[in-house]
Design a protein around this motif. Sequence first.
Motif, PDB file in Angstrom:
ATOM      1  N   ASP A 306       0.905  -1.184  -0.058  1.00 35.40           N
ATOM      2  CA  ASP A 306      -0.009   0.104   0.106  1.00 35.40           C
ATOM      3  C   ASP A 306       0.844   1.409  -0.001  1.00 35.40           C
ATOM      4  O   ASP A 306       0.636   2.199   0.453  1.00 35.40           O
ATOM      5  N   ALA A 307       1.879   1.260  -0.679  1.00 33.17           N
ATOM      6  CA  ALA A 307       3.010   2.280  -1.129  1.00 33.17           C
ATOM      7  C   ALA A 307       3.967   2.564   0.284  1.00 33.17           C
ATOM      8  O   ALA A 307       4.496   3.421   0.097  1.00 33.17           O
ATOM      9  N   ALA A 308       3.767   1.674   1.230  1.00 34.30           N
ATOM     10  CA  ALA A 308       4.545   1.865   2.357  1.00 34.30           C
ATOM     11  C   ALA A 308       5.803   1.368   1.965  1.00 34.30           C
ATOM     12  O   ALA A 308       7.065   1.716   2.603  1.00 34.30           O
ATOM     13  N   MET A 309       6.083   0.642   0.721  1.00 36.77           N
ATOM     14  CA  MET A 309       7.495   0.309   0.268  1.00 36.77           C
ATOM     15  C   MET A 309       8.140   1.523  -0.071  1.00 36.77           C
ATOM     16  O   MET A 309       9.392   1.714  -0.509  1.00 36.77           O
ATOM     17  N   TYR A 310       7.455   2.668  -0.562  1.00 32.61           N
ATOM     18  CA  TYR A 310       7.808   3.802  -1.140  1.00 32.61           C
ATOM     19  C   TYR A 310       7.700   5.218  -0.158  1.00 32.61           C
ATOM     20  O   TYR A 310       8.271   5.069   1.065  1.00 32.61           O
ATOM     21  N   HIS A 311       6.799   5.911  -0.716  1.00 34.45           N
ATOM     22  CA  HIS A 311       6.641   7.394   0.096  1.00 34.45           C
ATOM     23  C   HIS A 311       6.028   7.561   1.128  1.00 34.45           C
ATOM     24  O   HIS A 311       5.983   8.252   2.047  1.00 34.45           O
ATOM     25  N   LYS A 312       5.091   6.329   1.283  1.00 33.55           N
ATOM     26  CA  LYS A 312       3.947   6.701   2.299  1.00 33.55           C
ATOM     27  C   LYS A 312       4.475   5.711   3.627  1.00 33.55           C
ATOM     28  O   LYS A 312       5.345   4.902   3.763  1.00 33.55           O
ATOM     29  N   GLU A 313       3.935   6.523   5.052  1.00 29.54           N
ATOM     30  CA  GLU A 313       4.344   5.908   6.079  1.00 29.54           C
ATOM     31  C   GLU A 313       3.443   4.544   6.126  1.00 29.54           C
ATOM     32  O   GLU A 313       2.488   4.240   5.413  1.00 29.54           O
ATOM     33  N   SER A 314       3.838   3.535   7.199  1.00 28.87           N
ATOM     34  CA  SER A 314       3.319   2.112   7.352  1.00 28.87           C
ATOM     35  C   SER A 314       2.029   2.314   8.070  1.00 28.87           C
ATOM     36  O   SER A 314       2.014   2.338   9.281  1.00 28.87           O
ATOM     37  N   ARG A 315       1.006   2.670   7.292  1.00 30.24           N
ATOM     38  CA  ARG A 315      -0.297   2.730   7.937  1.00 30.24           C
ATOM     39  C   ARG A 315      -1.140   2.845   6.515  1.00 30.24           C
ATOM     40  O   ARG A 315      -0.887   3.142   5.402  1.00 30.24           O
ATOM     41  N   TRP A 316      -2.530   2.508   6.944  1.00 27.15           N
ATOM     42  CA  TRP A 316      -3.630   2.563   5.792  1.00 27.15           C
ATOM     43  C   TRP A 316      -3.686   4.029   4.927  1.00 27.15           C
ATOM     44  O   TRP A 316      -3.463   5.171   5.584  1.00 27.15           O
ATOM     45  N   SER A 317      -3.867   4.101   3.727  1.00 29.00           N
ATOM     46  CA  SER A 317      -4.029   5.278   2.982  1.00 29.00           C
ATOM     47  C   SER A 317      -5.305   6.019   3.379  1.00 29.00           C
ATOM     48  O   SER A 317      -6.411   5.015   3.642  1.00 29.00           O
ATOM     49  N   ARG A 318      -5.497   7.120   3.555  1.00 24.77           N
ATOM     50  CA  ARG A 318      -6.490   7.818   3.873  1.00 24.77           C
ATOM     51  C   ARG A 318      -6.613   9.123   3.167  1.00 24.77           C
ATOM     52  O   ARG A 318      -7.620   9.873   3.347  1.00 24.77           O
ATOM     53  N   ASN A 319      -6.114   9.612   2.087  1.00 25.66           N
ATOM     54  CA  ASN A 319      -6.215  10.960   1.247  1.00 25.66           C
ATOM     55  C   ASN A 319      -5.444  10.617  -0.110  1.00 25.66           C
ATOM     56  O   ASN A 319      -4.498   9.838  -0.274  1.00 25.66           O
ATOM     57  N   PRO A 320      -5.565  11.332  -0.795  1.00 26.06           N
ATOM     58  CA  PRO A 320      -5.032  11.360  -2.477  1.00 26.06           C
ATOM     59  C   PRO A 320      -3.424  11.675  -2.185  1.00 26.06           C
ATOM     60  O   PRO A 320      -2.784  11.107  -3.078  1.00 26.06           O
ATOM     61  N   GLU A 321      -2.853  12.470  -1.175  1.00 28.33           N
ATOM     62  CA  GLU A 321      -1.700  12.490  -1.122  1.00 28.33           C
ATOM     63  C   GLU A 321      -0.884  11.068  -0.793  1.00 28.33           C
ATOM     64  O   GLU A 321       0.398  10.812  -1.169  1.00 28.33           O
ATOM     65  N   ASP A 322      -1.597  10.186  -0.237  1.00 29.08           N
ATOM     66  CA  ASP A 322      -0.922   8.971  -0.025  1.00 29.08           C
ATOM     67  C   ASP A 322      -0.688   7.902  -1.406  1.00 29.08           C
ATOM     68  O   ASP A 322      -0.105   6.997  -1.403  1.00 29.08           O
TER      69      ASP A 322
END
Length: 495
Positions: A306-322
């Motif tokens: 869920d993009a945690a391999m890349y730019h996002k923190e290790s959490r569920w996505s919650r907005n378009p920035e994720d």
Amino acid sequence: MTIKEKYQISRRNFIKVSAATTAGMSMMPLGGCNVEKVPAPMKRKFGKHDFMVTTLGLGGQASLQWTPEDVDPVPIILKAFDLGINYFDTSNLYADSQLNYNKAFQKLNLIPGKDSYNAELRKSIWLTSKTAMRWGNPGWPERENVRNWSNGENVECAVDDVKRSLTQLFGDGNGWYPEGAYLDMVLVHTLHNEAEIDVLYEGLETPLDPDGNFGALVALRDLRDGTNLTGMNPKNEKLIKHIGFSGHNNPPAMIDMIQRDEWGILDGMLVAINANDRLMFNMQHNVIPVAEAKGLGIIGMKAFADAAMYHKESRWSRNPEDVYRQVGEPGLPSRPLIEYSLTTPGVHTLIIGIGQIDEDPMKCQLVQNLYASQIEPDGLTDEERLKIEQLAANAKDGKTNYFQMGKEEFVAGPRMLKKEEKAGKNVFSWQTAFAGDEPISHYEVLIDGQVAGTVKHKPQTLKSKPFVFETDKSGAEVLVAAIDKTGNRMQAKLV
């Protein structure tokens, strides 16, 4: 519109085209994002079903759910069709995802009842939605550790969610859906624990009372078969073709879900599987082999966590920035992550959400993911898979799979060890052990410290059919040890 015939691509040519994805570097474009130059997607038999599924499926999240202001999600769906992808994913929990599919389906002539309806195109794809409602009818009691939720304001049960999917995907979005609309599969969404499974199987494992409460599975079966045993399908509609479930977190619960299905209801499983899987209570040596042995169509997800391999923190996505909108990155290319998921034994297809598409195929997530998915089930050696694991473990120090149960929750050894006496022999039985880093090879039965015999491990598909060992030997202490392929032992004692 029909899904266009593409030319097949060799593994050698694929590597040339996708070198940028592998190295995380730029490369000369292929002359615009002309789908005529894109290969025919590789396909695999989808479990026990008479359907050849493309190795890449379109996920219903990313920009289809969390849509950035400068992204139109409809062309993403249209391009997936044009590329020949035939597995499409969405959910009643994914904001406007189903409505975005509706806009695309209008353009693709996939709305039943219209003069332009393309029935052949509809038959050529597999469309899956999901419900997180555990109960099959309204008025259910609250149960501890059982969560029911939907984005629908008037949804009270799983049947309501199915009809919400149909009205959003094919109808007016306000309750009406055309005759002939159907879903290829409905998944019980994001299974968490045994308490939820108990609810789901009410009315199957317990007597069905149409005037009482019952779980989602028996109600979904009515919508599949056109029956009305529950009273929830008075028009005897056939609205779905298959039933399955999804899970990110709990391999033991997911195994339990499969093993309790004595009625052959479950046809598919959506499961989190990526290159950091073995850092957690893993899916690949536990629930995936059981699902494969049961003949389920197995869909992988979370290849990039869920993009945690890349730019996002290790959490569920919650907005378009994720939403991640690039193709890999220099230190962690996307292709090997996709290849890892698709060479995990048992996985038939992999859904990936798309952040954006681009006319430059080197920048187009959909095109690059398609190329990366052109791999046979045995397309990587064990050594190559290990190297990808080592690469992925560098992302956030391996702490990417926030959605998955940790190793510290691992329960070792054979379970529910029992002894019976039959015809003068001792009969020992047990439920499957859970695997650690390596798959289980076999079980040893020890009586007073001596090996009395061995039993080969195989995926246990029904709880009612445990592992069994018969012997005329007896003793004061009986142990059963599960032994993995590297010789590690996990044992349980008969008490």
